[in-house]
Design a protein around this motif. Structure first.
Motif: not given
Ligand code: ARG
Length: 552
Positions: A314-320
């Motif tokens: 989730y974090r990778v997708k949302r905040w890169r």
């Protein structure tokens, strides 16, 4: 400044990696490097030859009059800045104030997610969470100052099998009135009672599992109760955060990822990273030092690890983010190395560095876990109340602020990885390495500046000849270097150590160098130095999450 010198050297020597240090002893100048030594090794020339060569090239590249001297000492080069360069730097502090040392990064800032605090619902926040909160917030502040876009995410523990026993206990023995009085305390007691009764009556464990199952399937009453537990717990946590002056950009919590979990397990199986074993699903690492992890139990329920994998996706997708930092106690080191390895196998964070930012235990004065005077486990609110009470002995008007500052600084002034023994005497020592001492130094400077309100601040370094004055100048210019180093090593104690040294130097300065009664010129120069000193102290403390006081 350190970076500037490193860049000069790197250009002069055509080397990528140049190490520049701050010498402890002023006889070795303001900055020092062993580059000639390294250079000589590689090129098989005598170090002194290499040193001369690099020195000449640096002299050619540096702005005119930037260095007073560049000395050769064996394989070392020692750089002494000119008065002009120092004066410019101190004037920069006076001009930029809280922005002094904030690098100007071209382009879009990189993102870093910081996972910190993360207490568990229906349980009091413990001292481990306190350390995570204090250290995490300092790291967030420091990285933000360094120009990163930082997302502070409070990964609340609000999901898991412990809710089954709590739901069973609350439904069967719960009493609303008592619950309202002290919600978390009440839930903790229910939890303890449940496990005591379950020892005598093992059937209760099956009942609890059934409640967990109903909760996870979306049973309305269980969901409603669970939401209430979450709500009252968050309310308590927020009280503590307000006292500590801590803020998050997101508070998603484990439950947020619930819907993603089955998909992750399926995906792990499909990728051949996970395998089935007796109905459960596990990721095998085939490494004797790293035990396998179960990501789905045979009853279909998921675990802490599964949620952490979902959280990464989730974090990778949302905040890169370029990095995700987990500010979590040493005890969870194995958990994180397993998760990071699993993430690598699953290829879910190939562009993101995952890092466990570990810290040790905070122990009570006897070296045991922190406890109240009656010897019970201490709650965070009680710890902060005690801090206020202790601070009243030295500062009546702002006891709450000084108490909180003392607790924070005590924590941050230690190497985060070691266990620390809390000591009220040291945390509040007005004459030692403590927040009250630094805050007091700051307020003394502010008082001088108030008294000389009408006087101009004008720096003429040629007038500041005393040892004490020179020491302050020297110390002040290191602020940006220290913040940079604290940021790259994720070590707030570098900054705390620095602020203590600076406070010592400022104390010696104002004790020996009167402003108002000094001659014209000298008075204005000292005033400028006092103003620069107070600006750096204020900003440094702010990065540690500590607010200054104008009067003390
Ligand atoms: N709630 C956990 C605990 O109290 C800490 C969670 C840390 N963060 C994480 N992503 N696992 O032990």
């Amino acid at each position: 400044m350190l970076e500037k010198i490193a860049n000069l050297l790197s250009e002069a020597a055509k080397e990528e990696e140049v190490k520049v240090t701050i010498p402890e002893n002023p006889a070795f100048g303001h900055y020092s490097t062993n580059l000639p030594f390294e250079f000589a090794k590689m090129r098989e020339t005598p170090p002194v030859e290499a040193a001369k060569d690099i020195r000449d090239r640096v002299a050619h590249l540096a702005p005119k009059g930037f260095f007073e001297r560049v000395d050769i000492a064996g394989g070392f080069l020692n750089f002494t800045l000119s008065d002009k360069a120092l004066e410019d730097e101190i004037n920069l502090i006076l001009k930029q104030k809280q922005d002094y040392g904030r690098p100007r990064m071209p382009g879009r800032p990189e993102t870093i997610v910081v996972d910190y605090s993360a207490p568990n619902i229906a349980k009091p926040m413990n001292v481990g969470h306190l350390r995570s909160t204090i250290i995490g917030q300092a790291i967030v502040n420091i990285l933000r100052f360094r120009g990163y876009r930082v997302i502070g995410d409070n990964h609340i523990g609000d999901w898991g099998t412990q809710f089954g026993s709590l739901l069973y206990a609350f439904k069967n023995w719960g009493n609303r009135r008592d619950f309202r009085k002290d919600p978390i305390g009440y839930l903790v007691n229910l939890y303890v009672r449940f496990h005591k009764e379950a020892e005598a009556n093992p059937d209760l464990m099956a009942e609890a599992r059934a409640e967990t199952n109903k909760l996870q399937k979306g049973d309305r009453e269980n969901r409603r109760l669970w939401r209430e537990f979450v709500k009252v717990s968050l309310r308590e946590f927020n009280k503590t955060y307000r006292r500590l002056g801590v803020r998050f950009n997101a508070t998603l919590g484990e439950s947020f990822y619930e819907k993603m979990l089955s998909r992750i397990v399926a995906d792990a199986l499909k990728k051949g990273v996970a395998e089935k074993e007796d109905g459960a699903v596990k990721i095998a690492f085939h490494d004797e030092k790293m035990p396998d992890i179960v990501i789905e139990k045979s009853d279909g329920s998921h675990l802490y690890s599964t949620t952490d994998l979902a959280t990464i996706i989730y974090r990778v997708k949302r905040w890169r983010p370029v990095k995700i930092l987990y500010v979590v106690a040493n005890e969870q080191a194995l958990h994180f190395s397993q998760i990071f390895k699993a993430a690598e196998l699953l290829k879910i964070a190939s562009e993101t560095e995952l890092r466990h930012v570990k810290f040790g235990m905070l122990l009570g004065e006897s070296g045991q876990k922190m406890s109240t005077r009656r010897g019970e486990f201490i709650k965070l609110e009680e710890l902060l109340d005690r801090a206020k009470e202790e601070a009243e002995k030295i500062e009546k008007r702002s006891a709450e602020k000084v108490g909180v500052a003392a607790v924070k600084y005590f924590d941050l002034s230690h190497d985060r990885q070691s266990d620390i023994i809390f000591d009220w005497g040291r945390a509040l020592n007005l004459k030692g390495n403590s927040a009250p001492y630094i805050l007091y130094t700051y307020s003394r400077l502010r008082s001088i500046l108030r008294k000389a309100e009408r006087m101009k601040k004008k720096l003429d370094l040629s007038l500041l000849k005393s040892e004490a004055e020179k020491k302050v100048v020297r110390q002040l210019i290191y602020f940006p270097d220290i913040v940079a180093e604290a940021a790259s090593n994720l070590m707030p104690n570098y900054l705390a150590d620095y602020l203590f040294k600076l406070a010592n130097d400022l104390n010696a300065f104002y004790e020996t160098s009167p402003v108002i009664s000094a001659k014209k010129g000298l008075a204005e120069s000292r005033l400028a130095l006092a103003a620069a000193g107070s600006a750096v102290l204020k900003q440094g403390l702010r990065l540690l999450g500590i607010e200054t006081l104008e009067k003390m």
